[in-house]
Design an enzyme around this catalytic site. Structure first.
Site, mmCIF file in Angstrom:
data_model
loop_
_atom_site.group_PDB
_atom_site.id
_atom_site.type_symbol
_atom_site.label_atom_id
_atom_site.label_comp_id
_atom_site.label_asym_id
_atom_site.label_seq_id
_atom_site.Cartn_x
_atom_site.Cartn_y
_atom_site.Cartn_z
ATOM 1 N N SER A 142 17.562 20.597 -16.667
ATOM 2 C CA SER A 142 18.618 21.295 -15.919
ATOM 3 C C SER A 142 18.429 20.979 -14.445
ATOM 4 O O SER A 142 17.329 20.554 -14.032
ATOM 5 C CB SER A 142 18.467 22.809 -16.146
ATOM 6 O OG SER A 142 19.261 23.544 -15.229
ATOM 7 N N TYR A 155 13.586 30.669 -17.000
ATOM 8 C CA TYR A 155 14.380 29.453 -17.207
ATOM 9 C C TYR A 155 13.924 28.343 -16.254
ATOM 10 O O TYR A 155 13.712 27.199 -16.651
ATOM 11 C CB TYR A 155 15.860 29.796 -17.003
ATOM 12 C CG TYR A 155 16.835 28.712 -17.380
ATOM 13 C CD1 TYR A 155 17.297 28.596 -18.695
ATOM 14 C CD2 TYR A 155 17.324 27.815 -16.439
ATOM 15 C CE1 TYR A 155 18.213 27.611 -19.043
ATOM 16 C CE2 TYR A 155 18.236 26.830 -16.772
ATOM 17 C CZ TYR A 155 18.682 26.731 -18.084
ATOM 18 O OH TYR A 155 19.596 25.752 -18.423
HETATM 19 P P1 NAD Z 1 24.793 26.947 -25.942
HETATM 20 O O1 NAD Z 1 24.453 28.385 -25.932
HETATM 21 O O2 NAD Z 1 26.222 26.521 -26.060
HETATM 22 O O3 NAD Z 1 23.983 26.169 -27.068
HETATM 23 C C1 NAD Z 1 22.652 26.431 -27.317
HETATM 24 C C2 NAD Z 1 22.295 25.868 -28.664
HETATM 25 O O4 NAD Z 1 20.917 26.169 -28.921
HETATM 26 C C3 NAD Z 1 23.091 26.488 -29.810
HETATM 27 O O5 NAD Z 1 23.322 25.520 -30.800
HETATM 28 C C4 NAD Z 1 22.137 27.563 -30.338
HETATM 29 O O6 NAD Z 1 22.366 27.908 -31.688
HETATM 30 C C5 NAD Z 1 20.830 26.842 -30.162
HETATM 31 N N1 NAD Z 1 19.663 27.726 -30.145
HETATM 32 C C6 NAD Z 1 19.409 28.787 -29.348
HETATM 33 N N2 NAD Z 1 18.228 29.346 -29.675
HETATM 34 C C7 NAD Z 1 17.732 28.618 -30.705
HETATM 35 C C8 NAD Z 1 16.552 28.701 -31.487
HETATM 36 N N3 NAD Z 1 15.633 29.649 -31.294
HETATM 37 N N4 NAD Z 1 16.390 27.797 -32.473
HETATM 38 C C9 NAD Z 1 17.313 26.836 -32.723
HETATM 39 N N5 NAD Z 1 18.439 26.709 -31.995
HETATM 40 C C10 NAD Z 1 18.647 27.591 -31.000
HETATM 41 O O7 NAD Z 1 24.146 26.392 -24.577
HETATM 42 P P2 NAD Z 1 24.335 25.015 -23.779
HETATM 43 O O8 NAD Z 1 24.862 25.357 -22.449
HETATM 44 O O9 NAD Z 1 25.007 23.982 -24.597
HETATM 45 O O10 NAD Z 1 22.801 24.638 -23.566
HETATM 46 C C11 NAD Z 1 22.164 23.547 -24.182
HETATM 47 C C12 NAD Z 1 21.004 23.109 -23.306
HETATM 48 O O11 NAD Z 1 21.497 22.637 -22.056
HETATM 49 C C13 NAD Z 1 20.016 24.245 -22.990
HETATM 50 O O12 NAD Z 1 18.696 23.746 -23.027
HETATM 51 C C14 NAD Z 1 20.399 24.616 -21.572
HETATM 52 O O13 NAD Z 1 19.321 25.173 -20.871
HETATM 53 C C15 NAD Z 1 20.801 23.267 -21.010
HETATM 54 N N6 NAD Z 1 21.629 23.346 -19.826
HETATM 55 C C16 NAD Z 1 22.846 23.952 -19.867
HETATM 56 C C17 NAD Z 1 23.623 23.983 -18.707
HETATM 57 C C18 NAD Z 1 24.977 24.617 -18.666
HETATM 58 O O14 NAD Z 1 25.553 24.750 -17.566
HETATM 59 N N7 NAD Z 1 25.575 24.992 -19.789
HETATM 60 C C19 NAD Z 1 23.131 23.421 -17.529
HETATM 61 C C20 NAD Z 1 21.893 22.827 -17.536
HETATM 62 C C21 NAD Z 1 21.142 22.781 -18.691
#
Ligand code: NAD
Length: 260
Positions: A142, A155
């Site tokens: 991130s 985080y």
């Molecule tokens: P999201 O909530 O849409 O998806 C998260 C996914 O992780 C889902 O499929 C959920 O079921 C799964 N998950 C959560 N806990 C779990 C567990 N214990 N075991 C198995 N699966 C699990 O979130 P997102 O925004 O798509 O995030 C995905 C990644 O990207 C994360 O690591 C997040 O930190 C990172 N990220 C997101 C953003 C953003 O702005 N959305 C920015 C930077 C980084």
């Protein structure tokens, strides 16, 4: 179809960024092991949609906070598809509070899923990659892997840790045909961010749309969200021959967030 014959495991690929990455890798011909939580009918729909791209798709319900389940997930890739070539550690959660109010169990949970889960998956996946002499590890960190924001202690700590873990893997695997790289997105409009938007909009008595613009104004000079499709396109590149010598990097895709 540059990834035909490769097997990719994407954690947390039932929604958001992970799904965007799974789709992009499947579009390049990779067989997919998907993972994440969700209603079984919805998960099966996602699996079938991915398979409709002409690749094999398996689903592992592993909870990424549980090392034994991660081991089973990696084993599933080997048993069902014969190898695990591309590991994308993407599953992640968020919890927002000042350090003094941060519940210890939430700290443990964020570290377990966002950092330790990636370690365990790499631990179980690396021997197969080394034996094959080819592997790609992509850790979804991130902008918070490079800079901090208040109220996101667990985080930010986990994501900085993930960038460090990526560098260690890059060094250990430098001559094994296996690269390890991190991707550092800024704001992407997924369920993870939508929840933060809704919580803060309710707290500040404003609309979700107005809050979205405020989130961008605070952090992201290019005043637009990145999309899961764009993160997916970026995740395909380290798997290509052109990226053979890119390892240990942290690639930003954040509309200028960390340029400030
Ligand atoms: P999201 O909530 O849409 O998806 C998260 C996914 O992780 C889902 O499929 C959920 O079921 C799964 N998950 C959560 N806990 C779990 C567990 N214990 N075991 C198995 N699966 C699990 O979130 P997102 O925004 O798509 O995030 C995905 C990644 O990207 C994360 O690591 C997040 O930190 C990172 N990220 C997101 C953003 C953003 O702005 N959305 C920015 C930077 C980084």
């Amino acid at each position: 179809m540059s990834l035909k014959g490769r097997v990719a495991l994407v954690t947390g690929s039932t929604s958001g960024i992970g799904l965007g990455i799974a789709e992009a890798l499947a579009d390049q011909g990779a067989d997919i092991v998907m993972n994440g939580f969700g209603d079984p009918a919805q998960v099966e729909k996602v699996r079938a949609d991915l398979a409709a791209r002409g690749v094999r798709v398996a689903y592992s319900p592993a909870d990424i906070s549980k090392p034994a389940e991660i081991a089973q997930m990696v084993e599933l890739a080997h048993k069902q598809f014969g190898s695990l070539d591309i590991l994308v550690n993407n599953a992640g959660i968020q919890y927002v509070a000042d350090i003094q109010d941060f519940p210890a169990e939430q700290w443990d949970r964020v570290i377990a899923i966002n950092l330790s889960g990636a370690f365990h998956a790499m631990h179980f996946a690396i021997p197969g990659m080394k034996a094959k002499g080819w592997g790609r590890i992509i850790n979804i960190a991130s902008a918070h892997g490079l800079v901090a924001s208040e109220q996101k202690a667990a985080y930010v700590a986990a994501k900085h840790g993930l960038v460090g873990l990526t560098k260690v893997a890059a060094l250990e695997l430098a001559n094994a045909g296996v690269t390890a790289n991190a991707i550092c997105p800024g704001w992407v409009l997924t369920p993870l961010v939508q929840k933060q938007l809704a919580d803060r909009a309710a707290k500040e008595g404003t609309s979700i749309e107005a809050m979205g613009q405020e989130f961008l104004r605070e952090k992201q000079p290019m005043l637009q969200f990145s999309t899961p499709e764009q993160i997916g396109a970026l995740a395909v590149f380290p798997c290509s021959d052109g990226a053979k010598t890119i390892t240990g990097s942290a690639q930003s895709i954040d509309g200028g967030w960390v340029a400030q």
